[in-house]
Design an enzyme around this catalytic site. Sequence first.
Site, PDB file in Angstrom:
ATOM      1  N   GLY A  82      31.482  33.040  39.157  1.00 40.86           N
ATOM      2  CA  GLY A  82      32.678  33.278  39.962  1.00 40.86           C
ATOM      3  C   GLY A  82      33.119  32.098  40.791  1.00 40.86           C
ATOM      4  CD  GLU A  83      30.433  32.313  43.715  1.00 40.73           C
ATOM      5  OE1 GLU A  83      29.865  32.197  42.616  1.00 40.73           O
ATOM      6  OE2 GLU A  83      30.389  33.351  44.381  1.00 40.73           O
ATOM      7  N   PRO A  84      32.165  28.503  40.549  1.00 45.53           N
ATOM      8  CG  PRO A  84      30.298  27.883  39.280  1.00 45.53           C
ATOM      9  CD  PRO A  84      30.908  29.055  40.008  1.00 45.53           C
ATOM     10  CE1 TYR A  86      39.041  29.985  45.623  1.00 46.44           C
ATOM     11  CE2 TYR A  86      38.851  27.664  46.157  1.00 46.44           C
ATOM     12  CZ  TYR A  86      39.364  28.917  46.431  1.00 46.44           C
ATOM     13  OH  TYR A  86      40.192  29.088  47.506  1.00 46.44           O
TER      14      TYR A  86
END
Length: 137
Positions: A82-84, A86
């Site tokens: 989910g974060e990378p 972004y």
Amino acid sequence: DCGKSLNPSVDVGQVEGAFIQSLGFYLTEAVVQCEKTGQVLTAGTWDYKPPTALDIPQIFNVTFLKTSNPATVSTLGSKAVGEPPYQLGASVFFAAKQAVYAARADAGLTGYVSLNTPATPVDLQTACGIAPEQLTL
């Protein structure tokens, strides 16, 4: 690289969601604070506009690397997904900045333009060298 995906459909949704969230960060979600007190002056989504369903690209291709590199200390070899992605939204910011330079060139303007994030529509208009009196309905 998702490692060993637990659910590829969920992972695709995580990538898409992170990208759309980052569009807001890079292009629309300007939070204004009082210079003296630090108090937030923007009243949430009344004053800044997060992306909506209409901002999602109609064609949005997400693919994952096939890897034999599972994470060894996580749940069943999965990795954070989910974060990378972004930071993929930065590509839209830099595309907008290049569009600003192209618009300035068309208007005969040259030189460096400072453009910070979030690059709101008003910021982009100003950076293009467009004066409000040039706009008509």
